[in-house]
Design a protein around this motif. Structure first.
Motif, PDB file in Angstrom:
ATOM      1  N   GLN A 129      37.851  45.718  62.569  1.00  0.00           N
ATOM      2  CA  GLN A 129      37.317  45.999  63.764  1.00  0.00           C
ATOM      3  C   GLN A 129      37.818  47.261  64.365  1.00  0.00           C
ATOM      4  O   GLN A 129      38.928  47.604  64.264  1.00  0.00           O
ATOM      5  CB  GLN A 129      37.153  45.015  64.918  1.00  0.00           C
ATOM      6  CG  GLN A 129      36.667  43.607  64.188  1.00  0.00           C
ATOM      7  CD  GLN A 129      35.252  43.567  64.048  1.00  0.00           C
ATOM      8  OE1 GLN A 129      34.450  44.379  64.810  1.00  0.00           O
ATOM      9  NE2 GLN A 129      34.612  43.061  63.094  1.00  0.00           N
ATOM     10  N   HIS A 130      36.875  48.301  65.065  1.00  0.00           N
ATOM     11  CA  HIS A 130      37.417  49.406  65.681  1.00  0.00           C
ATOM     12  C   HIS A 130      36.615  49.470  66.942  1.00  0.00           C
ATOM     13  O   HIS A 130      35.592  48.657  67.275  1.00  0.00           O
ATOM     14  CB  HIS A 130      37.100  50.531  64.757  1.00  0.00           C
ATOM     15  CG  HIS A 130      35.710  50.953  64.583  1.00  0.00           C
ATOM     16  ND1 HIS A 130      34.971  51.551  65.107  1.00  0.00           N
ATOM     17  CD2 HIS A 130      34.855  50.759  63.456  1.00  0.00           C
ATOM     18  CE1 HIS A 130      33.760  51.772  64.706  1.00  0.00           C
ATOM     19  NE2 HIS A 130      33.916  51.101  63.738  1.00  0.00           N
ATOM     20  N   LYS A 131      37.278  50.429  67.836  1.00  0.00           N
ATOM     21  CA  LYS A 131      36.720  50.592  69.154  1.00  0.00           C
ATOM     22  C   LYS A 131      35.657  51.639  69.395  1.00  0.00           C
ATOM     23  O   LYS A 131      35.187  51.894  70.649  1.00  0.00           O
ATOM     24  CB  LYS A 131      37.923  50.633  70.244  1.00  0.00           C
ATOM     25  CG  LYS A 131      38.946  49.537  70.013  1.00  0.00           C
ATOM     26  CD  LYS A 131      40.138  49.854  71.018  1.00  0.00           C
ATOM     27  CE  LYS A 131      41.222  49.036  71.040  1.00  0.00           C
ATOM     28  NZ  LYS A 131      42.341  49.312  71.599  1.00  0.00           N
ATOM     29  N   GLN A 132      35.394  52.340  68.476  1.00  0.00           N
ATOM     30  CA  GLN A 132      34.566  53.477  68.321  1.00  0.00           C
ATOM     31  C   GLN A 132      33.100  53.456  68.158  1.00  0.00           C
ATOM     32  O   GLN A 132      32.581  54.108  67.485  1.00  0.00           O
ATOM     33  CB  GLN A 132      35.265  54.786  67.583  1.00  0.00           C
ATOM     34  CG  GLN A 132      36.240  55.226  68.258  1.00  0.00           C
ATOM     35  CD  GLN A 132      37.634  54.550  68.135  1.00  0.00           C
ATOM     36  OE1 GLN A 132      37.907  53.852  67.323  1.00  0.00           O
ATOM     37  NE2 GLN A 132      38.569  54.829  69.040  1.00  0.00           N
ATOM     38  N   GLN A 133      32.636  51.964  68.377  1.00  0.00           N
ATOM     39  CA  GLN A 133      31.198  51.874  68.179  1.00  0.00           C
ATOM     40  C   GLN A 133      30.174  52.827  68.833  1.00  0.00           C
ATOM     41  O   GLN A 133      29.030  53.114  68.386  1.00  0.00           O
ATOM     42  CB  GLN A 133      30.716  50.193  68.426  1.00  0.00           C
ATOM     43  CG  GLN A 133      31.383  49.595  67.208  1.00  0.00           C
ATOM     44  CD  GLN A 133      32.565  49.022  67.634  1.00  0.00           C
ATOM     45  OE1 GLN A 133      33.276  49.215  68.830  1.00  0.00           O
ATOM     46  NE2 GLN A 133      33.056  48.156  66.856  1.00  0.00           N
ATOM     47  N   ALA A 134      30.388  53.116  70.029  1.00  0.00           N
ATOM     48  CA  ALA A 134      29.616  54.105  70.975  1.00  0.00           C
ATOM     49  C   ALA A 134      29.615  55.619  70.206  1.00  0.00           C
ATOM     50  O   ALA A 134      28.584  56.297  70.527  1.00  0.00           O
ATOM     51  CB  ALA A 134      30.122  54.116  72.232  1.00  0.00           C
ATOM     52  N   GLN A 135      30.504  55.889  69.560  1.00  0.00           N
ATOM     53  CA  GLN A 135      30.244  57.210  68.843  1.00  0.00           C
ATOM     54  C   GLN A 135      29.318  57.283  67.574  1.00  0.00           C
ATOM     55  O   GLN A 135      28.934  58.228  66.863  1.00  0.00           O
ATOM     56  CB  GLN A 135      31.642  57.787  68.477  1.00  0.00           C
ATOM     57  CG  GLN A 135      32.314  58.409  69.456  1.00  0.00           C
ATOM     58  CD  GLN A 135      32.942  57.161  70.601  1.00  0.00           C
ATOM     59  OE1 GLN A 135      33.311  56.258  70.034  1.00  0.00           O
ATOM     60  NE2 GLN A 135      33.219  57.713  71.749  1.00  0.00           N
ATOM     61  N   GLN A 136      29.078  56.131  67.216  1.00  0.00           N
ATOM     62  CA  GLN A 136      28.102  55.833  65.953  1.00  0.00           C
ATOM     63  C   GLN A 136      28.575  56.637  64.807  1.00  0.00           C
ATOM     64  O   GLN A 136      28.020  57.544  64.201  1.00  0.00           O
ATOM     65  CB  GLN A 136      26.719  56.465  66.415  1.00  0.00           C
ATOM     66  CG  GLN A 136      26.132  55.523  67.570  1.00  0.00           C
ATOM     67  CD  GLN A 136      24.768  56.169  67.959  1.00  0.00           C
ATOM     68  OE1 GLN A 136      24.609  57.446  67.842  1.00  0.00           O
ATOM     69  NE2 GLN A 136      24.119  55.663  68.687  1.00  0.00           N
ATOM     70  N   PRO A 137      29.751  56.113  64.319  1.00  0.00           N
ATOM     71  CA  PRO A 137      30.293  56.717  63.017  1.00  0.00           C
ATOM     72  C   PRO A 137      29.495  56.666  61.799  1.00  0.00           C
ATOM     73  O   PRO A 137      28.845  55.545  61.594  1.00  0.00           O
ATOM     74  CB  PRO A 137      31.870  55.987  63.212  1.00  0.00           C
ATOM     75  CG  PRO A 137      31.567  54.841  63.608  1.00  0.00           C
ATOM     76  CD  PRO A 137      30.642  55.126  64.697  1.00  0.00           C
ATOM     77  N   THR A 138      29.768  57.572  60.999  1.00  0.00           N
ATOM     78  CA  THR A 138      28.963  57.531  59.641  1.00  0.00           C
ATOM     79  C   THR A 138      30.018  56.798  58.661  1.00  0.00           C
ATOM     80  O   THR A 138      31.223  57.441  58.678  1.00  0.00           O
ATOM     81  CB  THR A 138      28.553  58.834  59.013  1.00  0.00           C
ATOM     82  OG1 THR A 138      27.732  59.458  60.220  1.00  0.00           O
ATOM     83  CG2 THR A 138      27.756  58.749  57.773  1.00  0.00           C
ATOM     84  N   PRO A 139      29.605  56.099  57.728  1.00  0.00           N
ATOM     85  CA  PRO A 139      30.477  55.623  56.756  1.00  0.00           C
ATOM     86  C   PRO A 139      30.757  56.714  55.668  1.00  0.00           C
ATOM     87  O   PRO A 139      29.791  57.321  55.189  1.00  0.00           O
ATOM     88  CB  PRO A 139      29.665  54.378  56.222  1.00  0.00           C
ATOM     89  CG  PRO A 139      28.513  53.863  57.094  1.00  0.00           C
ATOM     90  CD  PRO A 139      28.319  55.315  57.694  1.00  0.00           C
ATOM     91  N   TYR A 140      31.771  56.792  55.150  1.00  0.00           N
ATOM     92  CA  TYR A 140      32.444  57.670  54.168  1.00  0.00           C
ATOM     93  C   TYR A 140      33.025  56.756  53.009  1.00  0.00           C
ATOM     94  O   TYR A 140      33.775  56.078  53.095  1.00  0.00           O
ATOM     95  CB  TYR A 140      33.504  58.767  54.784  1.00  0.00           C
ATOM     96  CG  TYR A 140      33.751  59.739  53.965  1.00  0.00           C
ATOM     97  CD1 TYR A 140      32.866  61.028  53.775  1.00  0.00           C
ATOM     98  CD2 TYR A 140      34.808  59.673  53.143  1.00  0.00           C
ATOM     99  CE1 TYR A 140      33.312  62.211  53.233  1.00  0.00           C
ATOM    100  CE2 TYR A 140      35.065  60.729  52.129  1.00  0.00           C
ATOM    101  CZ  TYR A 140      34.318  61.936  52.152  1.00  0.00           C
ATOM    102  OH  TYR A 140      34.712  62.993  51.292  1.00  0.00           O
ATOM    103  N   GLU A 141      32.390  57.347  52.040  1.00  0.00           N
ATOM    104  CA  GLU A 141      32.931  56.461  50.573  1.00  0.00           C
ATOM    105  C   GLU A 141      33.939  57.295  49.727  1.00  0.00           C
ATOM    106  O   GLU A 141      33.781  58.698  49.646  1.00  0.00           O
ATOM    107  CB  GLU A 141      31.852  56.051  49.593  1.00  0.00           C
ATOM    108  CG  GLU A 141      32.134  55.360  48.446  1.00  0.00           C
ATOM    109  CD  GLU A 141      32.523  54.049  48.848  1.00  0.00           C
ATOM    110  OE1 GLU A 141      33.276  53.467  48.010  1.00  0.00           O
ATOM    111  OE2 GLU A 141      31.813  53.567  49.785  1.00  0.00           O
ATOM    112  N   VAL A 142      35.105  56.740  49.925  1.00  0.00           N
ATOM    113  CA  VAL A 142      36.276  57.426  49.030  1.00  0.00           C
ATOM    114  C   VAL A 142      35.887  57.209  47.535  1.00  0.00           C
ATOM    115  O   VAL A 142      35.525  56.254  47.095  1.00  0.00           O
ATOM    116  CB  VAL A 142      37.608  56.653  49.532  1.00  0.00           C
ATOM    117  CG1 VAL A 142      38.809  57.336  48.535  1.00  0.00           C
ATOM    118  CG2 VAL A 142      37.903  56.633  50.828  1.00  0.00           C
ATOM    119  N   LYS A 143      36.149  58.447  47.047  1.00  0.00           N
ATOM    120  CA  LYS A 143      35.815  58.413  45.554  1.00  0.00           C
ATOM    121  C   LYS A 143      36.752  58.078  44.546  1.00  0.00           C
ATOM    122  O   LYS A 143      38.073  58.290  44.894  1.00  0.00           O
ATOM    123  CB  LYS A 143      35.232  59.961  45.100  1.00  0.00           C
ATOM    124  CG  LYS A 143      34.059  60.147  45.840  1.00  0.00           C
ATOM    125  CD  LYS A 143      33.671  61.431  45.640  1.00  0.00           C
ATOM    126  CE  LYS A 143      32.372  61.830  46.120  1.00  0.00           C
ATOM    127  NZ  LYS A 143      32.137  62.414  47.582  1.00  0.00           N
TER     128      LYS A 143
END
Length: 143
Positions: A129-143
């Motif tokens: 869980q994180h507190k930054q849902q309001a910023q609508q973060p984009t998922p980033y996949e680590v290669k």
């Protein structure tokens, strides 16, 4: 034709979420440092802080490969004579996994004012869980 140079005022910052569960700590830190620095962007300019915000979740589930849990230590000094302290990564990952991830990312950023600004845009959480849902973060996949 002249070379494009980004300006601090025109940089639009996005938010990215990196899930560290089951991934090596170092590879996750490399991906975070690249985004914080802005090197993934086509308009990257070395002398301008054009990085973005990064949220790392599941830091407690990050993996250290080999014998790093037993053999790797984090050293810091209190400033007093004989004040060198060391913490084994086995202990650090068990008690404060966010700190271990933050140390790894900070070591990969430049050691100047641009790196100091970039590390403030990093948010690390041990759980999912994180507190930054309001910023609508984009998922980033680590290669």
């Amino acid at each position: 034709m002249s070379t494009f140079m980004a300006k601090k005022e025109t940089v639009e910052r996005k938010w990215y979420v990196i899930d560290a569960a089951g991934k090596p700590l170092g590879k996750t830190a490399v991906a975070a440092a690249t985004i914080l620095r802005g090197k993934h962007r086509p308009e990257f300019t070395p002398h301008v802080d054009c990085g973005e915000f990064v949220i790392i979740i599941n830091a407690e589930k990050a993996v250290l490969t080999g014998n790093k849990l037993q053999n790797k230590y984090h050293y810091h000094h209190s400033g007093y004579i004989g004040g060198l302290k060391k913490v084994q990564y086995k202990t650090l990952m068990a008690t404060k996994p966010e700190l271990a991830m933050q140390y790894a990312v900070k070591g990969m950023l430049p050691h100047n004012s641009i790196g100091d600004k970039a590390i403030t845009r990093l948010k690390v959480y041990a759980g999912s869980q994180h507190k930054q849902q309001a910023q609508q973060p984009t998922p980033y996949e680590v290669k």
